[in-house]
Design an enzyme around this catalytic site. Structure first.
Site, PDB file in Angstrom:
ATOM      1  N   ASP A  69       0.835  -1.198   0.000  1.00  0.00           N
ATOM      2  CA  ASP A  69       0.000   0.000   0.000  1.00  0.00           C
ATOM      3  C   ASP A  69       0.872   1.251   0.000  1.00  0.00           C
ATOM      4  OD1 ASP A  69       0.954  -0.322   2.576  1.00  0.00           O
ATOM      5  OD2 ASP A  69      -1.000  -0.315   3.559  1.00  0.00           O
ATOM      6  N   ASN A 137      -8.063  -0.008  13.452  1.00  0.00           N
ATOM      7  CA  ASN A 137      -9.459  -0.204  13.045  1.00  0.00           C
ATOM      8  C   ASN A 137      -9.644  -1.549  12.358  1.00  0.00           C
ATOM      9  OD1 ASN A 137      -8.007   0.243  10.773  1.00  0.00           O
ATOM     10  ND2 ASN A 137      -9.052   2.138  10.186  1.00  0.00           N
ATOM     11  N   HIS A 139      -7.804  -2.554   9.836  1.00  0.00           N
ATOM     12  CA  HIS A 139      -7.466  -2.547   8.406  1.00  0.00           C
ATOM     13  C   HIS A 139      -6.268  -3.442   8.099  1.00  0.00           C
ATOM     14  CE1 HIS A 139      -4.572   1.230   8.403  1.00  0.00           C
ATOM     15  NE2 HIS A 139      -3.954   0.149   8.842  1.00  0.00           N
ATOM     16  N   GLU A 144      -9.745  -0.479   4.415  1.00  0.00           N
ATOM     17  CA  GLU A 144     -10.349   0.139   5.588  1.00  0.00           C
ATOM     18  C   GLU A 144     -11.692  -0.532   5.905  1.00  0.00           C
ATOM     19  OE1 GLU A 144      -8.391   1.859   7.155  1.00  0.00           O
ATOM     20  OE2 GLU A 144      -7.639   3.649   6.169  1.00  0.00           O
TER      21      GLU A 144
HETATM   22  C1  F6R Z   1       1.400  -0.680   6.255  1.00  0.00           C
HETATM   23  C2  F6R Z   1       0.098  -1.296   6.356  1.00  0.00           C
HETATM   24  C3  F6R Z   1      -0.793  -1.100   7.540  1.00  0.00           C
HETATM   25  C4  F6R Z   1      -0.118  -1.507   8.844  1.00  0.00           C
HETATM   26  C5  F6R Z   1      -1.052  -1.355  10.032  1.00  0.00           C
HETATM   27  C6  F6R Z   1      -0.331  -1.620  11.359  1.00  0.00           C
HETATM   28  O1  F6R Z   1       1.961  -0.979   4.974  1.00  0.00           O
HETATM   29  O2  F6R Z   1      -0.275  -1.962   5.461  1.00  0.00           O
HETATM   30  O3  F6R Z   1      -1.959  -1.829   7.335  1.00  0.00           O
HETATM   31  O4  F6R Z   1       0.317  -2.835   8.738  1.00  0.00           O
HETATM   32  O5  F6R Z   1      -1.589  -0.081  10.058  1.00  0.00           O
HETATM   33  O6  F6R Z   1       0.656  -0.668  11.535  1.00  0.00           O
HETATM   34  P1  F6R Z   1       1.685  -0.724  12.759  1.00  0.00           P
HETATM   35  O7  F6R Z   1       2.527  -1.932  12.527  1.00  0.00           O
HETATM   36  O8  F6R Z   1       2.490   0.541  12.650  1.00  0.00           O
HETATM   37  O9  F6R Z   1       0.860  -0.832  13.982  1.00  0.00           O
END
Ligand code: F6R
Length: 240
Positions: A69, A137, A139, A144
């Site tokens: 992403d 959330n 995701h 999302e």
């Molecule tokens: C990042 C991504 C996000 C993160 C998620 C958790 O490329 O795809 O979905 O994996 O937001 O982020 P952290 O590890 O910072 O808690």
């Protein structure tokens, strides 16, 4: 449910466990396509993988990589972009040749970015393994809450929680409102899925997510029932 759950005592142990699973996959599936999340949680895993490569235990250039992403509007020079995180923490230290990597460029026209990612996916076949983190959330990538399940790359408006959490990645104010991501159907089609979570702040979320019911308002819950899903948690994230 076919879900495997690994609970590590510490973040360091979690990173080692996760890296060993990825290394095993790479050794057994050369030339397959993999997709790794940015974010904070997998950074320890990436440094372990680089160490394993230095010790001759795995060749990280044996597989192809697809970006998961990106924040629309952010490029390689923005601290906190997925491009910056993945290159600085993984692709560069692991010396992965450019031809083996295709990531989103958040500065490009997002429609074109998605088309180019779809071409890369079409060339490489479906994902062999994906390493995912979980947003506050629920995701996955930027899938999302309540975003319809889609194949290939999609453009998505970011959820309020994602925007709020985003400030932890950036060193200046960066107003982000849209993202590009591999769609949930593409992630769910991966032969093997690793979901990694660390810290007390994720404990309630992990408990709500893997309660046996799939709910599009919590995209990670849609992983339930995947034939090869491994949940990798540290003690704090598994606390509930
Ligand atoms: C990042 C991504 C996000 C993160 C998620 C958790 O490329 O795809 O979905 O994996 O937001 O982020 P952290 O590890 O910072 O808690």
């Amino acid at each position: 449910m076919s879900m495997k759950k690994i609970i590590a005592e510490t973040y360091e142990e979690l990173s080692r466990e996760t890296s060993q699973r990825i290394a095993m996959f790479i050794r057994e599936n050369p030339d397959s396509l993999v997709c790794f999340a940015a974010g904070d949680t997998p950074l320890g895993t990436y440094s372990e993988l680089v160490k394993m490569q230095a010790a001759g235990e795995v060749n990280l250039s044996d597989v192809y990589y697809a970006g998961l992403d990106e924040w629309i509007g952010l490029g390689e020079n923005d601290k906190g972009s997925c491009y910056q995180v993945m290159h600085d923490h993984f692709y560069n230290p692991a010396r992965i040749p450019k031809e083996r990597i295709h990531v989103f460029d958040g500065l490009k026209d997002p429609q074109i970015s998605c088309e180019q990612m779809n071409e890369w996916l079409a060339k490489r076949g479906k994902l062999g393994l994906t390493l995912l983190g979980i947003g506050m959330n629920g995701h996955l990538g930027f899938n999302e809450p309540n975003v319809p399940q889609a194949s290939g790359a999609i453009i998505v408006p970011l959820d309020e929680t994602t925007k709020t959490v985003s400030v932890k990645y950036f060193d200046k104010e960066l107003p982000v409102s849209m993202g590009v991501t591999l769609g949930l159907s593409t992630l769910l089609a991966a032969r093997e899925v690793l979901l990694i979570a660390s810290g007390e702040k994720k404990a309630q979320l992990i408990r709500n997510t893997f309660n046996g019911t799939k709910n599009p308002a919590n995209p990670a819950s849609m992983l339930q029932g995947h034939p090869r899903l491994t949940l990798l948690l540290d003690r704090e994230a598994s606390g509930l």
